[in-house]
Design an enzyme around this catalytic site. Structure first.
Site, PDB file in Angstrom:
ATOM      1  N   LEU A 233     -19.728 -71.592 -10.411  1.00  0.00           N
ATOM      2  CA  LEU A 233     -18.506 -72.285  -9.988  1.00  0.00           C
ATOM      3  C   LEU A 233     -18.130 -71.798  -8.599  1.00  0.00           C
ATOM      4  CD1 LEU A 233     -16.562 -74.113 -11.706  1.00  0.00           C
ATOM      5  CD2 LEU A 233     -15.225 -72.054 -12.151  1.00  0.00           C
ATOM      6  N   HIS A 234     -18.074 -72.686  -7.620  1.00  0.00           N
ATOM      7  CA  HIS A 234     -17.658 -72.206  -6.294  1.00  0.00           C
ATOM      8  C   HIS A 234     -16.985 -73.271  -5.432  1.00  0.00           C
ATOM      9  CE1 HIS A 234     -21.319 -74.258  -5.105  1.00  0.00           C
ATOM     10  NE2 HIS A 234     -20.927 -74.181  -3.858  1.00  0.00           N
ATOM     11  N   ARG A 235     -16.964 -74.538  -5.896  1.00  0.00           N
ATOM     12  CA  ARG A 235     -16.384 -75.595  -5.050  1.00  0.00           C
ATOM     13  C   ARG A 235     -14.899 -75.343  -4.851  1.00  0.00           C
ATOM     14  NH1 ARG A 235     -20.217 -78.135  -2.690  1.00  0.00           N
ATOM     15  NH2 ARG A 235     -21.947 -78.253  -4.115  1.00  0.00           N
ATOM     16  N   ARG A 269     -16.635 -66.401  -3.199  1.00  0.00           N
ATOM     17  CA  ARG A 269     -15.388 -67.166  -3.067  1.00  0.00           C
ATOM     18  C   ARG A 269     -14.609 -67.145  -4.385  1.00  0.00           C
ATOM     19  NH1 ARG A 269     -13.200 -71.880  -0.693  1.00  0.00           N
ATOM     20  NH2 ARG A 269     -14.885 -72.250   0.754  1.00  0.00           N
TER      21      ARG A 269
END
Ligand code: UD1
Length: 394
Positions: A233-235, A269
């Protein structure tokens, strides 16, 4: 000259660099006899913009994929989009100007791709884009802007599939610029699969620590499902908004990890956001979540091969799941890679970040058979086709 910047670029450039080397050594390749007498050697310069710089996000991939050290490192690092793109353009301009390459080859859709495409054209150098024509039609994604800029400026557009080609034709790109070559990431996957297969899942997870703390992953979730799921998950759309991330974390902790162990590979992030929003403790305390730092190429490939279900907002992982046959819930509302969706024979479904939709898909996908799918030309020989085309065009 080819350019990389961020993690998803490295598995795309590795086969290109190796195909250039094979071309120069005169080795025969599948679609071509041994390097014909008089065919030009390629002098190749690899530029790293430095968008990703942590060892686990960058150097580890150069080592694992046997990519030579970059000839030029621009050392741009993190920043806002404008800072990253602007600084990359400023640092790349003198490099493009002094080397004067015949072609600048860019890959994918990261900020480095966009920045170097603009500089290349302003330096009046021919530009080739590997992985052209992908469109999510979602301008909230910075990558969509990067793709549009790179494709609009490119002289040669290497596409992965017919849908990407149709997108470019609909935008008025002339036929002679479009070249269907397949998916270069599959070259990397095929080349490294045997090494990944030798790795042991328990050992990969046993060595992993986040913030000095090891997470447990039991043999079964409380509902008794065997095996494990993997999450990346990084968006920004999933992790930058506190409400969205909190809802996802609650859902993942209670309804996914409570049912089947969940291996979560943590992007920097996302780690920053979990800390900022006070959610890290919640994740660490949830039974059944095994938090691991960004994994190496072979380690993640090994986990993907056996995962019951993969949950991700990454584009590249969707493609790898498709080729490996791993059922995949794409944590996005749209995708620029529709060829990986079940409606096109792939293994992916769009789940967005809505728990109700993901829950329904998870139920279904936990029961799905593994069904590997390769669109045409996803055959491990894409880089050779790209090098042949570049040489022919001179
Ligand atoms: C970038 C790409 C995205 C790709 C992703 C894969 C763009 C617009 N986005 O997103 O398409 O899917 O890479 O990871 O190009 N950071 C570190 N160490 C690093 C790199 C980043 O700590 O080596 C942290 C920094 O706080 C940075 C943040 O992660 O600000 C985000 O990095 P950035 O390169 O801006 O974007 P990604 O989210 O990684």
């Amino acid at each position: 000259m080819s350019v990389v910047g961020a993690r998803p670029n490295f598995m795309k450039i590795a086969p290109f660099v190796h195909a250039v080397n094979r071309h120069n050594s005169g080795e025969p390749c599948r679609d071509k006899p041994a390097n014909a007498q008089g065919e030009r050697r390629i002098q190749h310069c690899l530029v790293h913009t430095g968008q990703h710089y942590d060892a686990a996000m960058s150097e580890a991939f150069f080592d694992a994929l046997d990519i030579p050290r970059p000839d030029v490192d621009l050392g741009v690092g993190s920043g806002t989009h404008a800072e990253q793109v602007g600084q990359t353009m400023m640092a790349f301009e003198p490099v493009a100007r002094s080397w004067r390459p015949d072609w600048i080859v860019i890959v994918g859709d990261v900020n480095a791709t966009c920045a170097c495409s603009v500089t290349a054209k302003k330096e009046r150098t021919r530009l080739a884009h590997i992985e052209a024509g992908l469109r999510s039609r979602d301008l909230d994604m910075p990558e969509e802007i990067n793709r549009m800029v790179a494709d609009r400026l490119s002289d040669l557009l290497f596409t992965t599939d017919d849908i990407a080609g149709a997108n470019l034709r609909a935008e008025g790109v002339p036929e002679e610029k479009i070249c269907l070559v397949g998916n270069i990431m599959v070259d990397t996957l095929d080349a490294h699969r045997p090494s990944a297969e030798k790795l042991n899942v328990a050992e990969i997870l046993g060595q992993a620590e986040v913030g000095g703390r090891k997470s447990e992953v039991g043999g079964r979730g409380s509902d008794g499902e065997k095996g494990y799921t993997v999450l990346t998950l990084h968006r920004p759309s999933n992790v930058d908004d506190e409400g969205v991330l909190r809802r996802l974390v609650d859902f993942l902790a209670e309804e996914v990890a409570g049912r089947i162990p969940l291996v979560w590979t943590l992007h920097p992030r996302t780690e920053n956001r979990l800390n900022e929003f006070g959610l890290m403790q919640r994740v660490q305390d949830a039974g059944g979540i095994c938090l691991v730092p960004p994994l190496g190429y072979h380690e993640l490939l090994r986990l993907t091969m056996d995962a019951k279900v993969f949950l991700t907002d990454s584009g590249g992982l969707q493609e790898e799941c498709c080729v490996l046959g791993t059922p995949c819930i794409t944590l996005r509302k749209n995708t620029e890679r529709p060829v990986t969706l079940r409606e096109h024979g792939g293994t992916c479904e769009l789940g967005g970040n809505d728990p109700d939709r993901i829950r329904a898909l998870l139920d279904e996908m936990l029961r799905m058979e593994r069904r590997p799918h390769r669109p045409p030309l996803w055959d491990g020989h894409t880089a050779e086709r790209i090098v042949t085309e570049l040489v022919q065009r001179g």
